[in-house]
Design a protein around this motif. Structure first.
Motif, PDB file in Angstrom:
ATOM      1  N   LYS A  42      11.808   3.473   8.097  1.00  0.00           N
ATOM      2  CA  LYS A  42      12.106   2.319   7.238  1.00  0.00           C
ATOM      3  C   LYS A  42      10.853   1.481   7.023  1.00  0.00           C
ATOM      4  CE  LYS A  42      17.016   1.451   7.940  1.00  0.00           C
ATOM      5  NZ  LYS A  42      18.024   0.512   8.456  1.00  0.00           N
ATOM      6  N   GLU A  43      10.094   1.254   8.092  1.00  0.00           N
ATOM      7  CA  GLU A  43       8.872   0.461   7.965  1.00  0.00           C
ATOM      8  C   GLU A  43       7.864   1.166   7.056  1.00  0.00           C
ATOM      9  OE1 GLU A  43       9.236  -1.450  12.435  1.00  0.00           O
ATOM     10  OE2 GLU A  43       7.349  -0.509  11.857  1.00  0.00           O
ATOM     11  N   ALA A  44       7.742   2.482   7.243  1.00  0.00           N
ATOM     12  CA  ALA A  44       6.803   3.241   6.412  1.00  0.00           C
ATOM     13  C   ALA A  44       7.246   3.197   4.945  1.00  0.00           C
ATOM     14  CB  ALA A  44       6.706   4.694   6.895  1.00  0.00           C
ATOM     15  N   THR A  45       8.548   3.289   4.707  1.00  0.00           N
ATOM     16  CA  THR A  45       9.079   3.228   3.345  1.00  0.00           C
ATOM     17  C   THR A  45       8.794   1.870   2.724  1.00  0.00           C
ATOM     18  OG1 THR A  45      10.829   4.796   3.879  1.00  0.00           O
ATOM     19  CG2 THR A  45      11.174   3.402   1.947  1.00  0.00           C
ATOM     20  N   ALA A  46       9.062   0.820   3.490  1.00  0.00           N
ATOM     21  CA  ALA A  46       8.814  -0.534   2.986  1.00  0.00           C
ATOM     22  C   ALA A  46       7.333  -0.727   2.676  1.00  0.00           C
ATOM     23  CB  ALA A  46       9.294  -1.569   3.994  1.00  0.00           C
ATOM     24  N   ALA A  47       6.471  -0.217   3.578  1.00  0.00           N
ATOM     25  CA  ALA A  47       5.026  -0.344   3.357  1.00  0.00           C
ATOM     26  C   ALA A  47       4.606   0.441   2.112  1.00  0.00           C
ATOM     27  CB  ALA A  47       4.262   0.146   4.583  1.00  0.00           C
ATOM     28  N   TYR A  48       5.164   1.637   1.934  1.00  0.00           N
ATOM     29  CA  TYR A  48       4.836   2.459   0.768  1.00  0.00           C
ATOM     30  C   TYR A  48       5.228   1.739  -0.530  1.00  0.00           C
ATOM     31  CZ  TYR A  48       5.476   6.004  -2.815  1.00  0.00           C
ATOM     32  OH  TYR A  48       5.449   6.695  -3.988  1.00  0.00           O
ATOM     33  N   VAL A  49       6.456   1.216  -0.534  1.00  0.00           N
ATOM     34  CA  VAL A  49       6.922   0.515  -1.734  1.00  0.00           C
ATOM     35  C   VAL A  49       6.047  -0.700  -2.002  1.00  0.00           C
ATOM     36  CG1 VAL A  49       8.831  -0.834  -2.693  1.00  0.00           C
ATOM     37  CG2 VAL A  49       9.298   1.348  -1.588  1.00  0.00           C
ATOM     38  N   GLU A  50       5.736  -1.451  -0.948  1.00  0.00           N
ATOM     39  CA  GLU A  50       4.900  -2.654  -1.112  1.00  0.00           C
ATOM     40  C   GLU A  50       3.524  -2.269  -1.659  1.00  0.00           C
ATOM     41  OE1 GLU A  50       3.555  -6.413  -1.350  1.00  0.00           O
ATOM     42  OE2 GLU A  50       5.610  -5.811  -0.962  1.00  0.00           O
ATOM     43  N   ARG A  51       2.913  -1.218  -1.075  1.00  0.00           N
ATOM     44  CA  ARG A  51       1.588  -0.787  -1.555  1.00  0.00           C
ATOM     45  C   ARG A  51       1.670  -0.313  -3.002  1.00  0.00           C
ATOM     46  NH1 ARG A  51       1.496   1.873   3.347  1.00  0.00           N
ATOM     47  NH2 ARG A  51       1.787   3.854   2.304  1.00  0.00           N
ATOM     48  N   SER A  52       2.690   0.466  -3.327  1.00  0.00           N
ATOM     49  CA  SER A  52       2.834   0.985  -4.692  1.00  0.00           C
ATOM     50  C   SER A  52       3.000  -0.154  -5.691  1.00  0.00           C
ATOM     51  CB  SER A  52       4.042   1.920  -4.786  1.00  0.00           C
ATOM     52  OG  SER A  52       3.834   3.063  -4.024  1.00  0.00           O
ATOM     53  N   LEU A  53       3.859  -1.097  -5.362  1.00  0.00           N
ATOM     54  CA  LEU A  53       4.083  -2.208  -6.274  1.00  0.00           C
ATOM     55  C   LEU A  53       2.846  -3.095  -6.383  1.00  0.00           C
ATOM     56  CD1 LEU A  53       7.755  -3.188  -5.370  1.00  0.00           C
ATOM     57  CD2 LEU A  53       6.953  -1.984  -7.402  1.00  0.00           C
ATOM     58  N   ALA A  54       2.150  -3.321  -5.258  1.00  0.00           N
ATOM     59  CA  ALA A  54       0.943  -4.144  -5.293  1.00  0.00           C
ATOM     60  C   ALA A  54      -0.138  -3.480  -6.145  1.00  0.00           C
ATOM     61  CB  ALA A  54       0.440  -4.403  -3.875  1.00  0.00           C
ATOM     62  N   THR A  55      -0.305  -2.169  -5.956  1.00  0.00           N
ATOM     63  CA  THR A  55      -1.298  -1.429  -6.731  1.00  0.00           C
ATOM     64  C   THR A  55      -0.948  -1.477  -8.215  1.00  0.00           C
ATOM     65  OG1 THR A  55      -1.723   0.051  -4.885  1.00  0.00           O
ATOM     66  CG2 THR A  55      -2.358   0.835  -7.063  1.00  0.00           C
ATOM     67  N   THR A  56       0.306  -1.244  -8.518  1.00  0.00           N
ATOM     68  CA  THR A  56       0.762  -1.277  -9.904  1.00  0.00           C
ATOM     69  C   THR A  56       0.538  -2.659 -10.499  1.00  0.00           C
ATOM     70  OG1 THR A  56       2.425   0.406  -9.451  1.00  0.00           O
ATOM     71  CG2 THR A  56       2.746  -0.934 -11.429  1.00  0.00           C
ATOM     72  N   GLU A  57       0.891  -3.681  -9.735  1.00  0.00           N
ATOM     73  CA  GLU A  57       0.716  -5.055 -10.210  1.00  0.00           C
ATOM     74  C   GLU A  57      -0.757  -5.347 -10.494  1.00  0.00           C
ATOM     75  OE1 GLU A  57       1.796  -8.031  -7.352  1.00  0.00           O
ATOM     76  OE2 GLU A  57       2.094  -9.526  -8.891  1.00  0.00           O
ATOM     77  N   LYS A  58      -1.659  -4.935  -9.594  1.00  0.00           N
ATOM     78  CA  LYS A  58      -3.090  -5.177  -9.784  1.00  0.00           C
ATOM     79  C   LYS A  58      -3.608  -4.453 -11.022  1.00  0.00           C
ATOM     80  CE  LYS A  58      -4.246  -5.942  -4.938  1.00  0.00           C
ATOM     81  NZ  LYS A  58      -4.900  -5.383  -3.751  1.00  0.00           N
ATOM     82  N   GLN A  59      -3.182  -3.199 -11.174  1.00  0.00           N
ATOM     83  CA  GLN A  59      -3.664  -2.419 -12.313  1.00  0.00           C
ATOM     84  C   GLN A  59      -3.148  -2.983 -13.633  1.00  0.00           C
ATOM     85  OE1 GLN A  59      -2.458   1.497 -11.073  1.00  0.00           O
ATOM     86  NE2 GLN A  59      -4.415   1.896 -10.077  1.00  0.00           N
ATOM     87  N   ILE A  60      -1.899  -3.393 -13.634  1.00  0.00           N
ATOM     88  CA  ILE A  60      -1.343  -3.979 -14.858  1.00  0.00           C
ATOM     89  C   ILE A  60      -2.029  -5.311 -15.141  1.00  0.00           C
ATOM     90  CG2 ILE A  60       0.726  -5.012 -15.861  1.00  0.00           C
ATOM     91  CD1 ILE A  60       2.327  -2.775 -14.506  1.00  0.00           C
ATOM     92  N   ALA A  61      -2.260  -6.111 -14.097  1.00  0.00           N
ATOM     93  CA  ALA A  61      -2.928  -7.407 -14.280  1.00  0.00           C
ATOM     94  C   ALA A  61      -4.342  -7.201 -14.823  1.00  0.00           C
ATOM     95  CB  ALA A  61      -2.968  -8.172 -12.963  1.00  0.00           C
TER      96      ALA A  61
END
Length: 149
Positions: A113-132
């Motif tokens: 669960k922690e790894a999944t949460a970290a993966y989702v957080e990293r994916s969304l953060a990366t996506t957010e940075k790239q879109i920004a």
């Protein structure tokens, strides 16, 4: 296309874009295509989140199965202990093993669960940075764009 492929296409679009004369740090891009890609990212984000939810669901399912298996081991051990009343060590060993199995499974599930949460957080953060970054580039281009007269 998944989110990462769309972002790769945006990145490739930026890499292949032509520079403005006398302003090498500024580029010309197809704004309509970039908007399409940004919309594709938005449409694909729920898929990524659904994948994370499926992983979380699988983790819960595995935990429940492990709980059921552990309970079965305990029940089987208790039944066996009743038959072998004089050998109480067997019951204690089965309970210990069942508890150990449950503890290990719970730890693994929590880790997943922690790894999944970290993966989702990293994916969304990366996506957010790239879109920004892409959005910032678009804003700069619009500010510096000179309309033909």
């Amino acid at each position: 296309m998944n989110v990462m492929e769309i972002l790769d296409e945006i990145d490739e679009m930026l890499e292949k874009s032509k520079a403005f004369p006398l302003a090498a740090h500024k580029i010309m891009i197809d704004g309509d295509r970039l908007r399409e890609l940004v919309n594709d990212v938005r449409l694909n984000l729920p898929k990524e989140l659904k994948r994370a939810q499926l992983i979380d669901y699988d983790c819960d399912r595995i935990m429940k199965e492990a709980q059921q298996n552990a309970e079965k081991v305990v029940r089987d051990a208790e039944d066996r202990a009743k038959k072998l009343a004089s050998e109480s060590e067997i019951v204690e060993e089965a309970k210990r093993k069942a508890h150990e199995l449950l503890t290990k499974t719970k730890a693994k599930c929590d880790e997943t669960k922690e790894a999944t949460a970290a993966y989702v957080e990293r994916s969304l953060a990366t996506t957010e940075k790239q879109i920004a970054a892409a959005l910032e580039e678009i804003k700069k281009e619009r500010e510096n764009w000179v309309k033909p007269e």
